[in-house]
Write a protein that holds these residues in place. Structure first.
Motif, PDB file in Angstrom:
ATOM      1  N   ALA A 245       2.533  -6.192   3.286  1.00  0.00           N
ATOM      2  CA  ALA A 245       3.826  -6.269   2.607  1.00  0.00           C
ATOM      3  C   ALA A 245       4.903  -5.451   3.310  1.00  0.00           C
ATOM      4  O   ALA A 245       6.062  -5.441   2.870  1.00  0.00           O
ATOM      5  N   GLY A 246       4.532  -4.753   4.386  1.00  0.00           N
ATOM      6  CA  GLY A 246       5.500  -3.924   5.085  1.00  0.00           C
ATOM      7  C   GLY A 246       5.886  -2.679   4.312  1.00  0.00           C
ATOM      8  O   GLY A 246       7.007  -2.163   4.450  1.00  0.00           O
ATOM      9  N   VAL A 247       4.966  -2.172   3.496  1.00  0.00           N
ATOM     10  CA  VAL A 247       5.210  -0.992   2.662  1.00  0.00           C
ATOM     11  C   VAL A 247       4.482   0.209   3.249  1.00  0.00           C
ATOM     12  O   VAL A 247       3.330   0.084   3.693  1.00  0.00           O
ATOM     13  N   ASP A 248       5.143   1.362   3.272  1.00  0.00           N
ATOM     14  CA  ASP A 248       4.508   2.600   3.709  1.00  0.00           C
ATOM     15  C   ASP A 248       3.657   3.109   2.553  1.00  0.00           C
ATOM     16  O   ASP A 248       4.203   3.566   1.545  1.00  0.00           O
TER      17      ASP A 248
ATOM     18  N   ASN B 153       0.162  -2.824   4.162  1.00  0.00           N
ATOM     19  CA  ASN B 153       0.470  -3.212   5.535  1.00  0.00           C
ATOM     20  C   ASN B 153       1.004  -4.635   5.593  1.00  0.00           C
ATOM     21  O   ASN B 153       1.980  -4.924   6.299  1.00  0.00           O
TER      22      ASN B 153
END
Length: 235
Positions: A211-214, A209
């Motif tokens: 790192a903006g990663v799904d 979250n």
């Protein structure tokens, strides 16, 4: 001649008649509009609610009720197939399932005698190949795993299949000094391992979250890479 009221009680048959009355013409308008496709989300939801009831150790009455909702979905799909002339109904589903269970458990219904878990896994794969008319050893260890499974459930399935095929050794990873979870995993520490792994997974989700990663996509891609490496190594 006996009347319906005098016939021996059969709860499954009575339930099937109720569901058929809802699904067939002249029944419930909402049921009449449903299809296999429109019902899939309900099957997923009802299954999740049953799992939740089991894991939360709810009273037996609630667990029984949730299992009944899952059974309702099975009967619903069978009634739709019968109504729409798809070539099967509940009876044929039950008959083919019974035949498959007997055929795939020769150690219970045949003359194979007792078998270990490892022998059962190998026998299960051979029987599936025979049933499909395939050559022995022709099936990929990952055949039959739905791509639409939730990422975490699919990851667990892929790892288990690769382990059973001897293509990976999760136990070796657990013992690795580089594995931060190794300290909590042991034969008598299953609950502690569950807590530790759960916390580590939650930490990874939190990190994703930030790192903006799904995390769902990240796991799917990681599983694909693992499968590709393991299957290539096994060639």
């Amino acid at each position: 001649m006996t009347t319906p009221a005098e016939e021996p009680s059969d709860p499954i048959a009575a339930l099937q008649r109720t569901v058929r009355a809802l699904v067939f013409p002249g029944g419930c308008a909402w049921h009449a509009e449903q299809s296999h496709e429109s019902l899939t989300r309900y099957l997923v939801e009802e299954t999740a609610e049953f799992i939740d009831a089991v894991e939360r150790e709810l009273p037996v009455e609630e667990v029984r009720s949730e299992l009944g909702d899952v059974l309702y979905q099975v009967l619903f799909h069978a009634a739709i197939a019968e109504r729409d002339g798809e070539g099967y109904d509940l009876a044929s589903v039950a008959e083919s399932l019974n035949e498959k269970l007997i055929a795939r458990h020769p150690h219970v219904f045949g003359d194979r005698g007792p078998m270990t878990a490892a022998e059962l896994n190998a026998e299960w794969e051979r029987l599936k190949e025979d049933a499909a008319g395939e050559d022995r050893g022709s099936r990929s260890p990952l055949d039959g795993i739905p791509a639409s499974m939730p990422a975490l459930a699919r990851a667990a399935k892929v790892v288990d299949r690769l382990r059973r095929a001897g293509l990976i050794n999760p136990s070796a990873a657990e013992r690795s000094h580089e594995d931060p979870l190794a300290a909590v995993i042991g034969p008598d520490e299953q609950r502690l391992a569950e807590f530790g792994i759960g916390d580590a997974m939650l930490a990874l989700v939190t990190r994703a979250n930030a790192a903006g990663v799904d995390p769902d996509r990240a796991l799917r891609l990681a599983v694909d890479r693992l499968a590709a490496r393991a299957l290539h190594t096994g060639d």
